[in-house]
Design a protein around this motif. Structure first.
Motif, PDB file in Angstrom:
ATOM      1  N   ALA A 180       3.151   0.446   3.979  1.00 27.14           N
ATOM      2  CA  ALA A 180       4.310   1.124   3.368  1.00 27.14           C
ATOM      3  C   ALA A 180       5.197   1.251   4.921  1.00 27.14           C
ATOM      4  CB  ALA A 180       4.130   2.348   2.824  1.00 27.14           C
ATOM      5  N   PRO A 181       4.715   1.841   5.913  1.00 29.73           N
ATOM      6  CA  PRO A 181       5.562   2.117   7.300  1.00 29.73           C
ATOM      7  C   PRO A 181       6.226   0.846   8.000  1.00 29.73           C
ATOM      8  CG  PRO A 181       3.452   3.549   7.368  1.00 29.73           C
ATOM      9  CD  PRO A 181       3.416   2.656   6.118  1.00 29.73           C
ATOM     10  N   ILE A 182       5.136  -0.162   7.909  1.00 25.16           N
ATOM     11  CA  ILE A 182       5.755  -1.464   8.537  1.00 25.16           C
ATOM     12  C   ILE A 182       6.734  -2.128   7.640  1.00 25.16           C
ATOM     13  CG2 ILE A 182       5.138  -3.779   9.049  1.00 25.16           C
ATOM     14  CD1 ILE A 182       2.432  -2.920   9.786  1.00 25.16           C
ATOM     15  N   VAL A 183       6.783  -2.206   6.441  1.00 24.16           N
ATOM     16  CA  VAL A 183       7.759  -2.441   5.220  1.00 24.16           C
ATOM     17  C   VAL A 183       9.013  -1.685   5.520  1.00 24.16           C
ATOM     18  CG1 VAL A 183       8.329  -3.194   3.036  1.00 24.16           C
ATOM     19  CG2 VAL A 183       6.086  -3.856   4.005  1.00 24.16           C
ATOM     20  N   GLY A 184       8.769  -0.510   5.631  1.00 21.57           N
ATOM     21  CA  GLY A 184       9.710   0.353   5.461  1.00 21.57           C
ATOM     22  C   GLY A 184      10.863   0.127   6.715  1.00 21.57           C
TER      23      GLY A 184
END
Length: 340
Positions: A180-184
């Motif tokens: 989630a953090p990388i995609v976000g």
């Protein structure tokens, strides 16, 4: 001087026995292409049947596909000596290379490739309102490392099975906190909703269940027949947009070959044995499609460019990964040659 040839024998002691490739494995690419053609034709001839099979899913995870994956990977998982998994820590260099490729290189390189090819090189031939969505789909594809199918690729190149299982398990654990953090970050979305049900169910169906089954079967087979017995146990949218499919495939292909080559060369530079470097290169290049497709559908919709981009990854995965298997296999002698 690289000492890659010295530890290789020790590290590969638990690798599959025998170097000869059987008739089925030798022509696996042909069988895959025939299956793709047959599947496409049957999908047009029997749309109702295939729609019913496609509808047998839970949290975007197709259950018939899960069963077929079990049939593929359980015989390979049975080669794993689960009591020897503790020794995988000796392969920390190979694990480090794979983690570096999967989490520090792959998502960001795909974002760059998407910007180059989708936003610039191919922009004039693609729907203008879908450009951002295509790029998003490519990023989602790259941000999720592969799980179950890696066992197939590793087996085909005689990869170290304990290393492969440990690396896949580690990637699954990291995905829970890093996806989630990388995609976000790359998509500029401040609050991304990860389909946790898809992620967790996929891990259970593709890793936990087959690992448990293979451990039980391994014990039964070894008890009854010993090690010798163990060795014997062995769409419509696509067709409608061929040019778009081809253009989306370009950055995916570049990334697969680029990341696998980078992982392979880094492992060689660090003196990692070939039986670890080969699956490391393959894990560094493949993707966790169920999670990517589910996230793309959840964020952008089932008919979006993002969903289409993730599906393109599914289509080219098998033939492309088979070519990578071929490359790392035929280059083994070069890999193990000492260099100054």
């Amino acid at each position: 001087m690289s000492d890659a040839s010295l530890p290789a024998g020790e590290a590969c002691a638990t690798s599959p026995v025998g170097g000869r490739i059987g008739f089925f494995e030798r022509y696996l690419t042909v069988w895959v292409l025939l299956c793709i053609v047959a599947g496409t034709l049957l999908g047009h001839l029997l749309p109702g049947t295939f729609a019913a099979l496609g509808g047998m899913e839970v949290a975007q995870v197709n259950l018939p596909v899960a069963v077929l994956i079990w049939l593929m990977i359980i015989p390979m998982l049975m080669k794993i000596d689960f009591g020897a998994l503790g020794g995988v820590r000796r392969q920390w260099k190979g694990i480090g290379v794979t983690l570096f490729i999967n989490w520090a290189v792959k998502p960001f390189s795909m974002a760059l490739l998407g910007w180059i090819f989708i936003r610039h090189v191919f922009a004039a031939w693609l729907p203008a309102d879908q450009l951002d969505s295509y790029v998003a789909g490519l990023i989602l594809l790259a941000a999720a490392p592969c799980t179950a199918m890696v066992f197939v690729w590793s087996n085909l190149c005689n990869g170290e099975p304990n290393f492969t299982l440990s690396q896949v398990a580690l990637n699954d654990a990291i995905m829970v906190v890093a996806f989630a953090p990388i995609v976000g970050l790359l998509l500029g979305i401040s609050a991304i909703t990860v389909p946790w049900n898809t992620l967790l169910l996929s891990v259970v169906l593709y890793i936990v269940v087959p690992v448990l089954l293979s451990a039980v079967l391994r014990r039964v087979v070894l008890t009854r027949g010993g090690p010798q017995a163990l060795e014997r146990f062995q769409g419509q949218q696509i067709l409608a947009q061929p040019l778009v499919i081809a253009m989306l495939a370009v950055p995916i292909l570049i990334q697969v070959y680029g990341n696998s080559a980078l992982a392979y060369l880094l492992n060689r530079a660090f003196g990692v044995p070939h039986c670890v470097a080969a699956p490391s290169a393959l894990i560094g290049a493949s993707n966790f499609f169920e999670l990517a497709v589910a996230t793309a559908v959840g964020l952008f919709g089932v008919h979006s460019g993002a969903a289409l981009a993730t599906v393109v990854g599914v289509l080219i995965e098998v033939p492309v990964m088979l070519s990578v298997v071929r490359i790392v296999t035929v280059s083994k002698r070069w890999y193990e040659t000492q260099t100054v």
